[in-house]
Scaffold this active site. Structure first.
Site, PDB file in Angstrom:
ATOM      1  N   ARG A  13      28.414  16.904  14.283  1.00 44.21           N
ATOM      2  CA  ARG A  13      29.214  16.254  13.240  1.00 44.21           C
ATOM      3  C   ARG A  13      29.554  14.820  13.616  1.00 44.21           C
ATOM      4  O   ARG A  13      29.271  13.876  12.890  1.00 44.21           O
ATOM      5  CB  ARG A  13      30.500  17.056  13.023  1.00 44.21           C
TER       6      ARG A  13
ATOM      7  N   GLY B  44      41.586  10.401   5.648  1.00 47.15           N
ATOM      8  CA  GLY B  44      41.846  11.560   6.517  1.00 47.15           C
ATOM      9  C   GLY B  44      41.294  11.261   7.891  1.00 47.15           C
ATOM     10  O   GLY B  44      40.499  12.010   8.438  1.00 47.15           O
TER      11      GLY B  44
ATOM     12  N   GLU C  98      45.938   8.560   6.899  1.00 45.61           N
ATOM     13  CA  GLU C  98      46.166   9.905   7.442  1.00 45.61           C
ATOM     14  C   GLU C  98      47.556  10.398   7.036  1.00 45.61           C
ATOM     15  O   GLU C  98      48.540   9.693   7.225  1.00 45.61           O
ATOM     16  CB  GLU C  98      46.008   9.882   8.968  1.00 45.61           C
TER      17      GLU C  98
ATOM     18  N   GLU D 204      35.437  12.678   6.220  1.00 46.67           N
ATOM     19  CA  GLU D 204      34.843  13.955   6.621  1.00 46.67           C
ATOM     20  C   GLU D 204      35.740  15.013   5.984  1.00 46.67           C
ATOM     21  O   GLU D 204      36.764  15.370   6.538  1.00 46.67           O
ATOM     22  CB  GLU D 204      34.806  14.050   8.148  1.00 46.67           C
TER      23      GLU D 204
ATOM     24  N   GLU E  19      39.379  24.251   1.097  1.00 42.31           N
ATOM     25  CA  GLU E  19      40.409  23.234   1.387  1.00 42.31           C
ATOM     26  C   GLU E  19      40.499  22.211   0.268  1.00 42.31           C
ATOM     27  O   GLU E  19      41.508  21.568   0.086  1.00 42.31           O
ATOM     28  CB  GLU E  19      40.183  22.465   2.691  1.00 42.31           C
TER      29      GLU E  19
END
Ligand code: GJV
Length: 415
Positions: free
Chosen positions: A102, A126, A149, A192, A201
């Site tokens: 990732r 994020g 964030e 991501e 989510e």
């Protein structure tokens, strides 16, 4: 009612989760999503006796939730408090950062585009510990990176940015992407956001909302597109562990527990499945493709894909395995697209794969065809959750008389 006094409970307020027309009998109460009702008696676990503005009737218990204030409901639906709380600790960040496949893919995207990123305005939605923003600042020369964030991790992100001497380039912003203000539009929105089975989510919603507010006309989304891939598969080991186990443990017959096992182990999908190459019964196929530049929030409510698999070898059809890929288009015309593939043929990622077990294994022969649909329906109340419904038709042409078998199964993820 007189003879059911033993079922009486102290009157309690409940909120209606889904509309219930109550047309099947006069004794049923017609209620709408969001209404409040008073429950007077819990007649059976399924049917409760309730009142709404002086009108009494039966309502299905599963349609109700204990009442609370409006704001709390809003909070609950997204479970934001809990969601961001979990991202305030290191555990999940460690898991994501340790996922080399990732993290290195995102780094490769930035390296490949380092020239084009020169003087660009970037938003990292994020950002967590800030890894992508730091890659951007260190490997390219963007004008600025807005690192957004919402969790309390953001305090540490600021420290890390300073520690790595990137505070000139990276502006860390604390808050939800839906609410923050930026001084300008951005050229690139990197995030991501992918969850299990891609959508779980539903962080993707935040990304789409931020795109509509802050991405300049013609700007670039990273990832730029995403695909969900499916394959019918065997899962002998998992089946043996959770279901066949009850056939003869220590020489005893425990099969009466199998319906319980079905409910407990196979009604929800198995996250963290690693499909072995020999387990596939057919060639995997993409069932959903999302274009991150055009996808709309409303599209997320229900998505449907179709499949038609040609079974390549005889075996036992235990279920379907799903995974996703995302693609990062180049900022340059004709530049190479980077792919992050979480499937069984790629380097394993922390997402692994998702296994959907059928209620019963089905023997299939080579040359059978498994066709059908997959529907991902967002939970109307618990907005980070969804239900995946698989419908399949098996046609076996090689048999003397062509046989057909069909089935449907819905898997909540998680509610
Ligand atoms: N606004 C700001 N930060 C967010 C948001 C949002 N709307 N949604 C998630 N995050 N790939 N499934 C943050 C969250 O706090 C965490 O640090 C990170 O984004 C999650 C990224 C990985 N999750 C995923």
């Amino acid at each position: 009612m007189e003879d059911r006094l033993e079922d009486l409970v102290p009157p309690e307020e409940y909120v209606v989760l889904w509309s219930f027309p109550g047309r099947c009998s006069e004794e049923q109460l017609s209620i709408s999503k969001g209404d409040r009702v008073i429950v007077h008696a819990k007649i059976t676990p399924e049917w409760w006796w309730a009142e709404q503005r002086g009108v009494f009737g039966y309502v299905p218990a599963s349609y109700l939730r204990q009442g609370t204030s409006e704001e709390e409901e809003e909070e609950d639906a997204w479970q934001d408090e809990e969601y961001y709380f979990t991202y305030g600790a290191l555990n999940l960040h460690l898991e994501m950062l340790s996922d080399k496949s990732r993290t290195e893919t995102y780094r490769r995207v930035i390296v490949n585009n380092s020239t084009s990123l020169h003087r660009k305005v970037v938003m990292d939605l994020g950002c967590g510990t800030g890894i992508m923003s730091l890659f951007c600042a260190q490997l390219a020369q963007p004008a600025v990176v807005y690192a957004v964030e919402a969790s309390s991790m953001v305090e540490h992100t600021k420290t890390l940015v300073k520690q790595n001497e990137c505070e000139e380039v990276i502006t860390v912003l604390q808050g939800r992407a839906e609410e923050i203000q930026l001084p300008e539009q951005v050229d690139v929105l990197v995030s991501e956001w992918m969850g299990n089975c891609l959508l779980f989510e539903f962080m993707v919603e935040s990304v789409l909302l931020a795109r509509d507010r802050w991405l300049r006309e013609g700007g670039t989304m990273w990832p730029s597109s995403a695909a969900l891939t499916l394959v019918p598969c065997q899962a002998h080991r998992y089946y043996a562990e959770k279901m066949a186990f009850w056939e003869k443990p220590y020489g005893l017959d425990f099969t009466p527990l199998q319906p319980l096992a079905l409910q407990e182990f196979f009604s929800k999908p198995k996250f963290s499945h690693l499909m072995e190459p020999g387990d596939r019964l057919a060639s995997p196929a993409d069932v959903l493709c999302l274009d991150m530049h055009t996808l709309q929030v409303a599209d997320l409510e229900e998505m449907q894909g179709e499949f038609q698999f040609q079974v390549e070898k005889s075996g036992v059809f235990h279920g379907f395995t799903a995974w996703f890929s995302v693609y990062f288009k180049s900022l340059e015309e004709g530049g190479a697209t980077v792919e992050l593939n979480t499937g069984p043929d790629s380097e394993p990622t922390h997402w692994k794969q998702t296994l959907f077990m059928l209620d019963e294994p089905i023997s299939v022969h080579a040359a059978s065809r498994i066709s059908g649909t997959i529907t991902l329906r967002r939970n109307p109340v618990w907005r980070r959750h969804l239900t995946v419904t698989l419908h399949w038709d098996i046609s076996c042409l090689a048999q003397e008389a062509a046989t057909c078998q069909a089935g449907t199964k819905s898997f909540p993820m998680w509610r």
